[in-house]
Design an enzyme around this catalytic site. Sequence first.
Site, short mmCIF file in Angstrom:
data_model
loop_
_atom_site.label_atom_id
_atom_site.label_comp_id
_atom_site.label_asym_id
_atom_site.label_seq_id
_atom_site.Cartn_x
_atom_site.Cartn_y
_atom_site.Cartn_z
CB SER A 138 -0.96 -0.03 1.19
OG SER A 138 -1.97 0.94 1.06
CG ASP B 224 -4.28 -1.15 -0.23
OD1 ASP B 224 -3.63 -1.82 0.59
OD2 ASP B 224 -4.12 0.07 -0.41
#
Length: 777
Positions: A83, A323
């Site tokens: 991320s 993500d």
Amino acid sequence: MVALMREKELRLALVCYGGISLAVYMHGITQEIWKMLRASRSWHDADPEPPGGDTEPLYHELLEAIGEHVRLRVLVDIVAGASAGGINGIFLAQAISTGQSLAPLADLWLEKADADELLDPAAVPKSRWSKFYARPLLWMARGQTDPLDEIVEKGAREELRTKVSRFIRSRWFEPPFSGEHFSELLMGAFEAMGETKAAEPLLPPGQPLDLFVTVTDYHGYPERLRLHSPEEVMEVEHRKLITFRDSSERGAERRLADIPSLTFAARATASFPGAFPPFQPSEIDRVLAKDGKPWPERAAFLSRVFPHRASAGLDPANAVLLDGSILNNAPFAPAIAALRQRPAHREIDRRFVYIDPKPGIRSIGTRIDASKPPGFFSTILRSLSDIPREQPIRDDLDHLAGLSSRVRRLSHVIEGIRATVDEAIEESIGRRQLRTKVMPARLQQWRAQANADAVLRAGFTYPAYAHLKLSQIVEEMARLFADLGGHERDAAERVRNEIWRYVRQSGMDRVTKTTRPKDADADLFVQFLRRYDLGFRVRRLRFIVRRVNEWGDAGSPQDVQKVEALKIALYDLLAPYLDRRRLAFYGPWVRDPAALAHEDTVPVIEAYGEALGLTDFDALGDARLAAIITDCPSAELRAQLLKAYLGFPFYDIATFPLLQGEGLDEFDEIKVDRISPDDARSIREGGALATLKGIKFNSFGAFFSRAYRENDYLWGRLHGVDRVIDIVVSALPEGKRLDAGFVSGIKKRAFHAILDAEEARLSAIPDLIAELRKEIG
């Protein structure tokens, strides 16, 4: 003539957590790591001045002080991220590989990581009255009054209130942020890096750089699992790892990947659900098409990232990625796997350093009352998002602790049997012979005799050791041939089975106790080891280097210089063996038959043996080693090296099973360090809650305020320099210390250097800068 000093590499494997808008804070930390790497390269190259400003001269000064005890070079050769941490890790890895500046990323985070900038134009409220009733929705949902009164910088309140209102009143049930625009921003930052004046790469030639970025495959892909009954089952795997490697081939320019591929990974790993739309590769195609930019490596990159789609004939452009922190927020496992067979040309201090911007603070701010059972919605929310994202890293740390524990056990065993092995070598070779001039033919004769004696004395333990060695050689072959031939998992398993079938059919797995040197030439198993046992040669030379280090540690400063010269010669002798572990060492004469190894493995096994050329190289190595030992500065060291070299089969029989097939080149204990607000306490106690603003609004806070971003970026640099200095100082040899006043003094000067360097740019937080100057003193 420059005096030789004991040399050591502090090698950092960096693991960067997710953190949403705390990406800005983490960039401040990675910027300090980058500056230390630049200062280290500069100091190691004996540059009179470090290449940059603010903290770099102070890192230079720190390394100079440490240089009174050890010549230390600081490297980052493994980076893994998820991320927001994935984005920072990718940019840092690119800066390490190319020598380019990391400064454009600071511009991206400060200038462009803003809700208004990221908001999709189609999601912008049409008027000030659009969904006006949603303005207080966030506070109401959390059972709070307007939290803006808590902000330190009063001037930021109106900005935050306006942007949060616009964010909440944007389109509902669709992500408010534009993924395509974010890709444009990321690509622009990479391009801006490319336009900076590149210095030398931040890794020495021959040292690979591995980058791992986690993503979540929305649809998943099938994975076969082998069972007893049924023989195999299919599972859908959603975890995906995007890997990059700058292998630093000799004579070639260092290169990690092209900009579109790096942008792909950065955008995909940070595709936070609900904020950004899911990422699809076609998004990069559209961004490139706007400006007519090419992506020459597109097909090869996408087929590597989506091998199952490529084999099934599906268009990878339609894949959907989310993500990376959803399922793997702390990617230790790939970083640990990358430790296998790292080159080492000097003493190594290996660290795993992980950046956790908010330890103990959850990403999704569901409130927990431990005295009551969880409610319906809180149970669903935590199970879907909070719990998977926040799982502890105990398993990874336990694995690293296990590696270190085995290293300690190995050291204990080696020290425990040392006197017995020395006695055996003296008995076999003769005490006086060990102190005479060493000739290559004599060294070869002694080596054969020592090997036979080790087998004889090992008794019933030798067959187990021999079969373990055989197994590791075959498994290493299988991995190498699968990589060289581009085989996927199923084909790679067939390659492995074919190698084992060949070994068994040829009789090379029939381990016999060959206890006389003259019988070894007719022993098929011994012939197999002579031709393919690269690992034994590497372990033996590294063992000699460790013995040289022990002798130097106990000697005088003059001895240290002699020892370093000796180690340089030994590492030069080791280098060709290490080259044979690199994929690039093997040309088409090995790669072509490797592509067919799942059908016929004999041609690639033969080609591999010819490429290794170990039997011929052993003769050359004997000649070089004989010269090195003969030139030893003392008869005692000469005897010690001979005992280590000739006695290594005894040690290997005793210790190799303890390695459990790890294949570690860095035969040292692995330490773990954390960088977080809780650990950097030289300026202010209280951790993230006392320093960071981006933790507000479920870690989205910095997207809504320039003042928040400036605050977090500044604290990132301050915390970064604090912890980087701690970690580097801890690499001093055992028993050596820097004066505590010197360390605290250099930290204080570094803090002020950062404030001086950033004050003009960070115009939204003058009150904080003034406060910090007082706190630092």
